[in-house]
Design an enzyme around this catalytic site. Structure first.
Site, short mmCIF file in Angstrom:
data_model
loop_
_atom_site.label_atom_id
_atom_site.label_comp_id
_atom_site.label_asym_id
_atom_site.label_seq_id
_atom_site.Cartn_x
_atom_site.Cartn_y
_atom_site.Cartn_z
N LEU A 1 1.90 -7.96 -10.00
CA LEU A 1 2.52 -7.58 -11.60
C LEU A 1 3.88 -7.99 -11.40
O LEU A 1 4.70 -7.80 -10.69
CB LEU A 1 2.15 -6.11 -11.52
CG LEU A 1 0.75 -5.54 -11.56
CD1 LEU A 1 0.84 -4.13 -12.12
CD2 LEU A 1 -0.33 -6.46 -12.19
N GLY B 1 -0.72 -6.95 -7.10
CA GLY B 1 -1.73 -7.39 -8.09
C GLY B 1 -2.21 -8.76 -7.81
O GLY B 1 -3.53 -8.99 -8.03
N ASN C 1 0.67 -3.22 -1.26
CA ASN C 1 1.93 -2.76 -0.58
C ASN C 1 2.62 -1.67 -1.54
O ASN C 1 3.57 -1.36 -1.09
CB ASN C 1 2.81 -4.06 -0.55
CG ASN C 1 3.42 -4.63 -1.66
OD1 ASN C 1 2.47 -4.59 -2.74
ND2 ASN C 1 4.41 -5.08 -1.75
N GLU C 2 1.82 -1.15 -2.56
CA GLU C 2 2.34 -0.45 -3.46
C GLU C 2 3.01 0.89 -2.95
O GLU C 2 4.37 1.00 -3.32
CB GLU C 2 1.41 0.08 -4.67
CG GLU C 2 0.93 -1.03 -5.55
CD GLU C 2 0.03 -2.00 -5.12
OE1 GLU C 2 -0.33 -1.91 -3.85
OE2 GLU C 2 -0.61 -2.59 -6.14
#
Ligand SMILES: CCCCCCCC/C=C\CC(=O)SCCNC(=O)CCNC(=O)[C@H](O)C(C)(C)COP(=O)(O)OP(=O)(O)OC[C@H]1O[C@@H](n2cnc3c(N)ncnc32)[C@H](O)[C@@H]1OP(=O)(O)O
Length: 277
Positions: free
Chosen positions: A86, A131, A153-154
């Site tokens: 994103l 994303g 990896n958020e």
């Protein structure tokens, strides 16, 4: 041999026919003989998924479905990156309206990509974090070039991968591996991703990647299409319905979280860090 039947400019406004590759957000090439579509993300430098790119992807997917596309390869025009995930700038200090519009388009695009009746393959020719990994996981088959990174990896950014991102990963690598990967926000090398089944094959280079992607589609296109698609959508329906029936709640979850001061602080630091790199 691939014959360029159409190359669409799917940019910010209306769809304009244009053969220039420089301004296209999505380059669509359709093979005249086989009908196979290559959807190439083309938002330099790293295909970060902003509203405009997602909208262009969504429009392309609708077009492919309407035209009864027999198979699609998703890839990138970038040399380093499949998609950087994103667009951080969409989430950093947005207005509520902008954030809502962005998240809703992300949902639209994912629902379309995840539920295509035709076979899809991600030709992952570069890094594929967050994303970007979601896009790859939404295809039916993943082939990746060596020495790149892929994963959700958020957590490492101080944000939480939404439930449907998590479900996609769980559906591919299983409960235990997904739990470990998601808690840690782990990025995998191409070779590690192959080992845990996050990708299905490795390719030596872009040419090999595209050849393997075509081989996969040839095999799938030899199957009875209706039966094939019913089985596919049957496997995916629980994950899809969860989001389709909970779209508003998911948007609310995004808005509630993205405006948290701590989340904004993490995003700011991360954007600065990437710029300084
Ligand atoms: C409970 C729920 C809470 C809800 C919260 C939201 C949930 C969000 C869900 C998903 C999140 C995401 O997808 S967040 C995005 C995560 N992406 C990343 O962590 C990747 C970051 N980028 C990189 O690691 C690298 O750029 C790369 C490995 C992808 C490529 O490396 P390379 O060296 O080739 O390129 P550069 O790093 O030099 O980057 C070039 C250029 O692009 C800018 N950039 C990179 N990534 C992004 C991005 N995701 N969004 C916007 N811009 C990005 C980077 O800053 C450089 O810009 P400049 O040229 O201006 O310096």
């Amino acid at each position: 041999m691939f014959v360029l039947r159409q190359c669409l400019t799917l940019g910010t406004k209306s769809s304009i026919r244009n053969f220039s590759a420089t301004t296209n957000l999505v380059n669509l090439t359709i093979n005249e003989d086989t009908g196979v579509a290559i959807m190439e993300l083309n938002k330099p430098p790293v295909n970060s998924l902003n509203y405009e790119l997602l909208e262009a992807m969504h429009r392309t997917l609708v077009k492919l479905e309407n035209e009864k596309c027999p198979g699609m390869i998703l890839t990138s025009s970038s040399r380093s990156t499949f998609s950087a995930g994103l667009d951080l700038l969409e989430m950093y200090k947005p207005t509520v309206d902008k954030a809502r519009r962005f998240w809703s388009m992300l949902q639209n695009t994912w629902i379309k990509l995840y539920s295509t009746p035709y076979p899809t393959v991600a030709a992952i020719n570069g890094h594929s974090p967050a994303g970007g990994c979601l896009l790859a996981m939404s295809c039916e088959h993943r082939i990746m070039v060596p020495d790149k990174m892929i994963g959700l990896n958020e957590t490492q950014l101080g944000i939480v991968a939404p439930q449907w991102f998590q479900d996609c990963m769980r559906n591919i690598i299983g409960e235990r591996q997904a739990e470990k990967a998601l808690i840690a926000g782990r990025m995998f090398t191409s070779e590690e991703a192959l080992k845990i089944g996050l990708v299905d094959e490795l390719a030596t280079d872009k040419e090999d990647l595209m050849q393997k992607a075509h081989d996969f589609l040839d095999e799938q296109m030899g199957l009875p299409p209706l039966a094939r698609s019913v089985v596919k959508v049957g496997f995916r329906k629980d994950t899809l319905s969860k989001l389709i029936n909970g779209r508003e709640a998911d948007i609310k979850m995004f808005l509630d979280n993205v405006f948290q001061p701590k989340v904004q602080e993490s995003l700011e630091n991360y954007i600065q860090m990437l710029k300084k790199k």
